[in-house]
Design a protein around this motif. Structure first.
Motif, PDB file in Angstrom:
ATOM      1  N   HIS A 101       0.880  -1.167   0.000  1.00  0.00           N
ATOM      2  CA  HIS A 101       0.000   0.000   0.000  1.00  0.00           C
ATOM      3  C   HIS A 101       0.922   1.223   0.000  1.00  0.00           C
ATOM      4  CE1 HIS A 101      -2.385  -3.008   2.310  1.00  0.00           C
ATOM      5  NE2 HIS A 101      -3.438  -2.453   1.782  1.00  0.00           N
ATOM      6  N   GLU A 232     -10.743  -6.910  -4.544  1.00  0.00           N
ATOM      7  CA  GLU A 232     -10.492  -7.990  -3.577  1.00  0.00           C
ATOM      8  C   GLU A 232     -11.720  -8.161  -2.692  1.00  0.00           C
ATOM      9  OE1 GLU A 232      -6.594  -7.958  -1.659  1.00  0.00           O
ATOM     10  OE2 GLU A 232      -7.529  -8.796   0.134  1.00  0.00           O
ATOM     11  N   ASP A 339      -0.581 -12.623   1.944  1.00  0.00           N
ATOM     12  CA  ASP A 339      -1.217 -11.596   2.785  1.00  0.00           C
ATOM     13  C   ASP A 339      -1.410 -12.249   4.158  1.00  0.00           C
ATOM     14  OD1 ASP A 339      -2.540  -9.524   3.893  1.00  0.00           O
ATOM     15  OD2 ASP A 339      -4.090  -9.333   2.344  1.00  0.00           O
TER      16      ASP A 339
END
Ligand code: XUL
Ligand code: CO
Length: 438
Positions: A101, A232, A339
Motif C-alpha cells: 500500500h 479484492e 497476505d
C-alpha cells in the motif's frame, strides 16, 4: 549496506529429507512441473504491510516484535531503512514479487503534496533496489482505510471531499505502481460498506463506488498503465458489511456497472471463509465467470470469526488451490501474495523466514500434487462421467435449446423415474488422500 537479518543466509533448496529449518524442502524455483518452472507457476509475493509494518499489536495488547529497521526518528529515514530490509528479505527468500500500500512504504505527512513527496523519495530507492535484484511488485494499492478521514468510507463516503481524497490517493498510487513496473493494481474496500443502514444511502454509495472505479479504469488508460485492476472481495471487517462481499457479489456489481472489461478479482482465502465459502468455491466461481486474477494466500482459524491472516502452510488446501489454478490455465499477471502475518508470540525476525519458507514449501508440494492429479485425470474423469448423460439425446436437446417444458413432460411420462447414481464423495476423498500423502 546495513544487514537487517544477520545470520540468515540466502535460503537454499535442500530437498525433502532436509532438517535445516532455514532451507526449502520442496520449493526448487528451477524445477519444471508441467512445462513451467515452479517460479513461473507460483509467482510468490511478500506483502509489505504484515511482513514489515506489523509488530504484534492486537486490540488488547501492545506490539511484541522489535525490528531493527522499524526504529524511531525521522520517519522517512526509517521508511528507507525498512525498504532496504525488505529487499534483503525478498532476496534471501528468492521471491520475485512484492505487494504494497502507498502508506506502508512512505509515511503520511500533513498535506497531500508532502505525503506524495515522501512517496517519491521512497519509490526512487525501491526502484534502485528493484534494478539491483530484478524483483518487482505483483501489485500496488492505496490505503483508503487507516486515516480517520476514511472512517465512513472512501469512494462510498457521505462527503464528496473524502471521495476526492480517495481519488487523489489512488491516482498517485497508480502512478507509482506503474513507475515500479507493477504487474497489477488492487482495490480492497475495507470501509466501503456500512456500520448501520439507519444512516446509510446504499444506492448512492454503491453508485459512487462504481463511478470511482470507472475513473480509475479511465486513469489507467490515460497513463498507459497496462495491467489488470483487481477487486479484492471481503464480506466484513472493518466494516460491519462490505459491498464487495464475495466473488459473486463483485461479479454482479461489475456487470451492473459495465466494469467487467477492466476488473478481475484478487481472491483471499480468509476473506472467502468469512463470507461463508471455502477458497475453492471462490476460485471456481471466478474461473467459471472469467474474472479470476490473483490470490492473496493465507488461511483463517475455523474457531475464530475474524481475519486471522495466518500463513498458508496447509498442504491439502494449497494442493486444491493449485489444482483449480492449473485447471483455469495458471497465473498470467497474478500470483500468490502472502497476505499473512506472524502470530503475536513469534517475535524473532527469523520467524518471518520460517513462515514464508513453510508456505512456499506447502505451495510447491501443492503444485506437484495438483499437476499429478491433472496428469492422471482421475478427478476430471469422475466429473465427466457424472455428467455423461448430457451427451445423450435428451441432454443435447436441452442444452441446445431445442426443447421446452411440454417435451420434457412427455419424456417423464414416457420414461418414469431416473436411476439414482452415487456421487461417490467418500471414494473421491480417499483418492485425494492417496495423492496428498504419497
Ligand atoms: C485486508 C486485506 C488487504 C488487501 C490490500 O483484509 O486483505 O490487506 O489485501 O488492501
Ligand atoms: Co488481502
Amino acid at each position: 549496506m546495513a544487514e537487517y537479518f544477520p545470520g540468515i543466509p540466502r535460503i537454499p533448496f535442500e530437498g525433502p529429507g532436509a532438517r535445516n529449518p532455514l532451507a526449502f524442502r520442496h520449493y526448487d524455483p528451477s524445477e519444471v512441473v508441467d512445462g513451467r518452472t515452479m517460479e513461473q507457476h507460483l509467482r510468490f509475493a511478500v506483502c509489505y504491510w504484515h511482513t514489515f509494518k506489523f509488530a504484534g499489536s492486537d486490540p488488547f495488547g501492545l506490539p511484541t516484535m522489535e525490528r531493527r529497521y522499524n526504529g524511531s526518528g525521522d520517519p522517512v529515514r526509517v521508511a528507507e531503512e525498512t525498504m532496504v530490509a525488505a529487499f534483503e528479505l525478498f532476496s534471501k527468500l528468492g521471491v520475485k514479487f512484492w505487494c504494497f500500500h502507498d502508506s506502508d512504504i512512505a509515511p503520511e505527512a500533513a498535506t497531500l503534496s508532502e505525503t506524495n513527496a515522501n512517496l517519491d523519495r521512497i519509490v526512487a530507492l525501491a526502484s534502485k533496489l528493484q534494478d539491483d535484484t530484478g524483483i518487482r511488485p505483483l501489485w500496488g494499492t492505496a490505503n483508503l482505510f487507516s486515516n480517520p478521514r476514511f472512517m465512513a468510507g472512501a469512494a462510498t463516503n457521505p462527503s464528496p471531499h473524502v471521495f476526492a481524497w480517495a481519488a487523489a490517493k489512488v491516482k498517485k498510487a497508480m502512478e507509482v505502481s506503474k513507475e515500479l513496473g507493477a504487474a497489477g493494481y488492487v482495490f480492497w474496500g475495507g470501509r466501503e460498506g456500512y456500520e448501520t443502514l439507519l444512516n446509510t444511502d446504499m444506492k448512492r454509495e454503491t453508485e459512487n463506488l462504481a463511478r470511482f472505479l470507472r475513473m480509475a479504469a479511465d486513469y489507467r488508460r490515460e497513463i498507459g498503465f497496462d495491467v489488470p485492476l483487481y477487486i479484492e472481495p471481503k464480506p466484513k471487517e472493518p466494516a460491519k458489511h462490505q459491498y464487495d462481499f464475495d466473488a459473486a457479489t463483485c461479479h454482479a456489481f461489475l456487470q451492473r456497472h459495465g466494469l467487467l472489461g477492466d476488473f478481475r478479482l484478487n481472491i483471499e482465502v480468509n476473506h472467502a471463509t468469512l463470507a461463508g465459502h471455502d477458497m475453492l468455491h471462490e476460485l471456481e466461481y471466478a474461473f467459471a465467470n472469467d474474472i479470476f486474477g490473483s490470490i492473496d494466500a493465507n488461511r483463517g482459524d475455523l474457531l475464530l470469526g475474524w481475519d486471522t491472516d495466518q500463513f498458508p502452510s496447509d498442504v491439502p488446501l494449497a494442493a486444491l488451490t493449485m489444482y483449480s489454478v492449473l485447471r483455469g490455465g495458471g497465473f498470467t499477471a497474478g500470483g500468490l501474495n502472502f497476505d499473512a502475518r506472524l502470530r503475536r508470540q513469534s517475535v524473532d525476525p527469523a520467524d518471518l523466514f520460517h513462515a514464508h519458507i513453510g508456505s512456499m514449501d506447502a505451495f510447491a508440494r501443492g503444485l506437484k500434487i495438483a499437476a499429478r492429479l491433472r496428469r492422471d485425470g482421475i478427478l476430471g474423469g469422475i466429473v465427466r462421467e457424472r455428467y455423461a448423460e448430457w451427451e445423450g439425446e435428451l441432454g443435447r436437446r436441452i442444452e441446445s435449446g431445442a426443447c421446452g417444458f411440454a417435451e420434457l413432460e412427455a419424456h417423464v411420462l414416457r420414461t418414469g423415474e431416473p436411476a439414482l447414481r452415487s456421487g461417490r464423495q467418500e471414494m473421491i476423498e480417499n483418492i485425494l488422500n492417496d495423492y496428498i500423502h504419497s
